[in-house]
Every structure is written in C-alpha cells, then in structure tokens.
Design an enzyme around this catalytic site. Sequence first.
Site, short mmCIF file in Angstrom:
data_model
loop_
_atom_site.label_atom_id
_atom_site.label_comp_id
_atom_site.label_asym_id
_atom_site.label_seq_id
_atom_site.Cartn_x
_atom_site.Cartn_y
_atom_site.Cartn_z
N ASP A 27 53.36 46.45 28.30
CA ASP A 27 51.72 46.33 28.97
C ASP A 27 51.49 45.39 30.11
O ASP A 27 51.59 45.95 31.51
CB ASP A 27 51.18 46.20 27.87
N GLU A 79 51.91 43.88 13.68
CA GLU A 79 51.79 43.85 14.89
C GLU A 79 53.26 43.05 15.61
O GLU A 79 54.52 43.81 16.19
CB GLU A 79 50.60 44.47 15.98
C1 6A9 Z 1 44.95 51.39 21.58
C2 6A9 Z 1 42.45 51.27 20.37
C3 6A9 Z 1 40.77 50.99 16.47
C4 6A9 Z 1 50.82 48.47 22.91
O1 6A9 Z 1 52.40 50.93 19.23
C5 6A9 Z 1 51.58 51.52 20.05
C6 6A9 Z 1 52.17 50.89 21.57
C7 6A9 Z 1 52.91 50.59 22.47
O2 6A9 Z 1 53.83 51.34 22.34
C8 6A9 Z 1 52.90 49.98 23.21
O3 6A9 Z 1 54.43 49.14 23.44
N1 6A9 Z 1 50.44 49.88 21.04
C9 6A9 Z 1 51.96 48.64 23.12
O4 6A9 Z 1 52.05 47.46 24.29
C10 6A9 Z 1 49.92 50.02 20.86
C11 6A9 Z 1 48.62 50.89 21.83
C12 6A9 Z 1 47.52 50.93 21.16
C13 6A9 Z 1 46.95 51.57 22.18
C14 6A9 Z 1 44.87 52.43 22.29
C15 6A9 Z 1 42.75 51.58 21.04
C16 6A9 Z 1 42.22 51.18 19.23
O5 6A9 Z 1 41.53 50.67 18.01
#
Ligand code: 6A9
Length: 783
Positions: free
Chosen positions: A516, A747
């Site tokens: 990100d 996380e």
């Molecule tokens: C947001 C918010 C209720 C971000 O683990 C999933 C991903 C990874 O692939 C990525 O590398 N996460 C990491 O930087 C989370 C992404 C969530 C995006 C959607 C929605 C909902 O809140």
Amino acid sequence: EGEGAATLRTVMRSVTPLPAPRMMDLPQFQGDHKESLYWGTYRPNVYLGIRSRTPLSLIAGLMWIGLKNGQYFLRHVCQDSDELSTFGWTAHNGRDYGHQALVDHGLFLTTGFIKDKGEGSGYGGDWAVRLDANSERSSLSDAQGSTTHLFFYIADESGKSITMGSHAPSSRGPVLLASGSHDEIGDWELYLRSEDNLEIHRAGFKSMSMHNLSDLVQQAVATNAMQTGNLNLPDTTEDSSNIMIYQVSIKTPAQIDIVFLSGSASKNPTVEERISKLTGPMLSARLESKQKEFEERYDQIFNVNNKIDSKELSVGRAALSNLLGGVGYFYGQSKIALPKGFTQKNGDKYIPYWPAALYTAVPSRSFFPRGFLWDEGFHQLVIWRWDVHISMDIIGHWLDLLNSDGWIPREQILGAEALSKVPEEFVLQYPSNGNPPTLFLAIRDLASGIHAKQFSDDEAEKISAFLERAYMRLNSWFQWFNSTQSGKYKGTFYWHGRDNMTTRELNPKTLTSGLDDYPRASHPSDDERHVDLRCWMLLATNCICSIAEFLKMDSALEKDYYKMSNQLSDFGALNKWHLDDKIGAYFDYGNHTEKVRLRWYDVQDKDTLRRELLRETLQPPQLQLVPHIGYVSLFPFMMGAIPPESWVLEKQLDLISNTSILWTDYGLRSLSRTSSIYMKRNMEHDPPYWRGAIWINMNYMILSALHHYSHEDGPYKGRAGELYDKLRSNLIRNIVKNYHETGFFWENFDQKNKGKGKGARSFTGWTSLLVLIMAESYPTLHR
Ligand code: 6A9
C-alpha cells in the site's frame, strides 16, 4: 476499426474466462472429496455460520442478544464494535470439527461444530452444533437480565419454503424445529435437544436477501416487544417462508444441541437413533475424541519435537484453527471497472465478471471477510501442510478466476453478503492492477521434491494431476505480469498504475504491490523499477521451472522459463538495476526527490475558502535509486537471491540487526526509522500503514531467509543463525503475548509501543504464519 470497438474488445476480454480446462473440473475435486467438504462453517463473516459449497445453499447461523452497559444488542455479523473480549476457533480441522469460544460482556459462549456422514444420511451427511452458555449474569434476578436469548436460523437461499416444526414451547426431548427438501441433499430435518429449561419462540419470513437477517430479527423482536413487552419473536410465519428463526431463551448455564439431518426420509437407522448419536452424551464423546484427534494431528505436523511450551502451543493451535475456521465459500460476480470515461447505458461504471465461486481463507472475519489474492498465498503455506486437498481446492478456485488476459482480480467481493461489508470506493477491480503472485510460494512447495516424502502416494498423484492442469494457467498468469508490468529495460519490472497526477498524497500509493503506502519513487513514471516485483517474477519463473522438472516437461516453453529464471537470478543484473553499492542495500529506482512534504493550502472553491493538505515538492525529482530501507529492500534477501559468500549478504544482516534501522524486540519494522517517510501520514485521513509497523508475512519471509543462510556455507552463516534465533523468539513472544492480553490475533504490531497489536483485530490471515514460525517450517523457494 474505431477506437470504441477496440476498447469494447478489451473490456469483453477482461470478463472472459481463460480458455483452458478448469481446475475445479479435475476428477480429484469431484466425488468423495466434494461431498466431504459440502457442509462447513463457510460463512466466516458471522460468529457462527454454516453453509454448503454450492451457490444457492441452505444456510444456518447463530445470533444472540448481548447486554452491554445496560443496553441490548443483537449479535450476528462479526463486528469490532460489538467489543467481544474474544471470539475465535480454538480448534478447527477445516473439515468436520471445530470449537469456538466467544466472550460477550459476561456471557460466555462456546460453539462446537461437527459433521457426520453416518448411515442413512443424504448427500454431504449430517451435522450438529453444540452451544454452551455460561454467564456472570446467572446470579442476577430475572428483571436484570438473567435470561439469555439465543437465536438459531435456517434459510434456503434458493427461496424454497421451509416447514416449521410442531410447536413445543418447552420440552426436554428432541424438538423438530424445521424440515424441508433441497435439490442436492433431499429431505432434511432440523432438531433441537437440551436437558435444560428453555422457551422457544419462532418467526418465519419469505425473503431472498440473506445479508440483512439481523435487521429482520431485530425488527420482529422490537415490534413484538412494543405490543407485548417481551423480547420475543412473535410466533408468526409468512406464507411459504424460506427463512426460519428460532429464539431459544435460557437461564445460564445451559447447553443446547442442534442437529441437522439430511436424507431424513430413510428409515434405517431411525431418525431417533441418528439424533441421539449427534446430541447429548454421545455428542459429548464425539466432540472429545475429535478434539483429541485435532491436537494429535497438530503435534504430528507442527510440533514434531515439542519445540514450544504448552502456553504457546495452545496459541499456535488457535492460529491454525482461526485460519481454517476463516475459510469461506463465496459465489457471485466481481465488478470490473470500465476504462476511464466509459459508462454503461444504465449509468454503471463497471461490468460484471462471470459468476464464480471462491473457496478461500479470509484475512479477517470482522474487517475483511473475503478473499484477497496475495494474502491467500501466505495462508496456503500453512494450510497445505495441514490438509493438502483443501489447499489445492482453494488454489484451484483462485486459478479458475484467471481471465483471458491472464489476470486475477485482487480483492474478491462476491455476493451480497460480502458486498455489504465493503465501502464503495473499494468495490471496483481494475484489470490493469496486479498483486503479488504469492500462490507460487505454496505451489513451489508442492512441486519441489523436498516435501515429496511427506505425501502419501494418493496425495502425490493428485498433486501431480493438479500441477499438470495448473501449468498453462500459471503460464498465462506469469505472462500477464511479464507483458503488462515490465519496465523500460529487459528484466526490469514495476507496479503499473500508480497515480502520477495526485497532489494529495505525500507519496503516491502502490496498492497493487500489497504494501500500500510503502514509499516508492516520489513522482511515478515509466522509468520506475520495483525490486519487490522483480523478485516475485524470479519466484514465479523458479516455480514454473520446478513444475516443469517435476512433470519432466522439456519443450520450447520450458526452455524459455529456464532462460528467464537464469536471467532473473543473475546477481550482476540484480545489482546493476537495484543495488546501492555504497550502503549495500537494494532499492527501487525512479523519478524521485526526498524533498516533499504535506502543507496546508488555502483553496478558493467558487465562493468558499477551504484549507487543504496538499503535497509540496521543494526540489525537482531526479532519476535515482529511491533511498528507503525497509521490506522492499530485503526482497532479494528474502528470495535467497544473494550468494552466501557475498559482501552484500553481510550488509543485509547489518540492516536487519540495526536497531536504528529495522530491528525491534517484537519483529522487524516495515520501514527504517531513518527513512524520510517513516511513520508519516500519506494524506490528512490516511495514517501510516506500511511505514513502520511490524507485519508478520514479511517477517516470516525474512525469517525463512535467515534460516536458509544459516544453513549455507559461507562467512555469514553463524551470524544469520544468531539473528534467526532472536527474530524467531521475538515474533513468537510478541504475538503470543498480544493474544493472551487481548484475546485476538492482530493485523500488525506497533514497532514502538511495546509491540502492541494494531489495525484489524481478529486478523487471522497471515498472522497465523505463527504456526510455521513455531514449527520452523519454511518455503522451499531457494533452489
Ligand atoms: C477496506 C474497510 C470495515 C491491506 O489483508 C488484506 C489487505 C492486504 O492484502 C494488503 O496487503 N489489507 C494490506 O495492505 C486490508 C485491505 C482492506 C481493504 C478494504 C475496507 C472495511 O472496514
């Protein structure tokens, strides 16, 4: 041909499946395999949710009324705002057994789940749920809420009506709650059995939308409460209801067994016999023996030499269980963004992908209960070791999502239930956006001979058929990266699609990379080259070569891959494109300046004056290496691309072990403390994410590499081993500590604040790599 026609063709291609045999059509995924995985806790977005792996399923689930600060709340969908002090699976084998504990402000619930393909049962077998409720409220008087209200529902997504059982408001024998019939399993019946005093109320609804069952129950209870003063369902049912909800009111402690019988028309054994097998004392015995089996299997696979003390061991088991208990089945259509400026006649700015199924582990049941491409590769490193059939089934589903360009949408939002959780700006998927091809990590393990002895003959045969079919799909996937993400020079790559017009971001994000807001070149351009992507390409070619070796394939295509793999592992080329040879660190390259900052500007907008935080560039950018040390810099090390005797290896160990750069007592920081972007906000409402915090997937990769270099002869072997031991124990200690203190896996972890868990809690995706860190199991990416 006009420009419009060409665009149309591109758009249509992006929603056309790759013309190749489907993974899920392989014989190994049919028959017994398919049936054995028919039912499961495949709705990880709710606290307890059962469905089958079929598009229009019967679904079942649990709700309860929680009491927080004197107020009632209906619990159903996993939500952080419920403030449960813990919830999660303490045991789950991904197939036919699970045990979950939930603590909701003084109410202690456990949910047991078990399946049984017993005699007389229909397709997919029977299943049972055991609910145990205990409470600090037990001592309270009735008016204070000593009654606990649990709700259990069953609904048919296909809309078929369900028959409500005979009314039995309180009864000790098994009570028939509901019955119906379903195309795939035949007649079915749902029973409840409890030895405790209870009161049952019911309501039936006809509706095709399953994502707002909570609202349905809430309204029904509220309406009835206004009329009668009781918090009860109204005991009414709409004509041909396909949703049946049962409210079971109890005094804690209480135990309730719910059993689902499929093919219930069969007479031998009798329904009574089948119920008694899956309820009461016989269920207790079964749950116990399944628990024992689970623990033994865990020891056999992940705790071979009793490496871990018992307090840590249970956390490892919980990590595995939460990963497996977080496996869901989704069905629906992704929304694919149309090219800029294009809109459909109905106003939609997207076109739907083909209807598809996805069986996948989710990173977080409460925050992101859906599939993420690059997360999945890490999940599979754990899962294939536990159950290679489940793992191939999951990877197979993902590979079937390849479109005819060789692209897979990164975030899978399939079906209304999944969609209801996603803010609008995240829904559309862009067919030009990549995401690290981490599935190669797991596939590489399957293809490598090293693990071969671990598999039975039957498994080995299936793996081989799997790889054979996957081969052309992986080839297309690789070619997509190779053709769309290439850089200016041969053998260089960059994540395409960074925004070079934005004035709002301190450093334009690279969501595609998975990292990100990890800083890249300040001014995105075609001159960029990203060292992480180059390393992912190296992994992909190595993996494809391994499969080719495994399958003894040797055509022109394989020769190309061997050549590419050699080119990408060429140390000189890597260094030429990415090494800063003064400090011995690997960097991205691009149009960059360190002299940027966010500043408040007054912006005149028609008649209003606003203040906005915008980026100010104090010095023109120049083509150069991008001097941020962090996870991206360590990719060549992670992939074992540095020769063990090279001075560059020593430099990597220096960067890792330096406490002003990456080392902390809780794991390695994502970004060096000395970086100009360290812990900087990207925009006003965009706090740092991959700009300092400790992430477990990358720490696991770095740990793997330390392990690797501690076994390679060379001058730095001993030092790699020392750092390996320290990093490993730091990671274990901190994840375990946070789990014990907070009841959750997190996380990421704060690199300063004593390693405190941050971001989504109940993040049971790649944080569950804890299991492999404890077991010292690492990927075989080093040839
Ligand atoms: C947001 C918010 C209720 C971000 O683990 C999933 C991903 C990874 O692939 C990525 O590398 N996460 C990491 O930087 C989370 C992404 C969530 C995006 C959607 C929605 C909902 O809140």
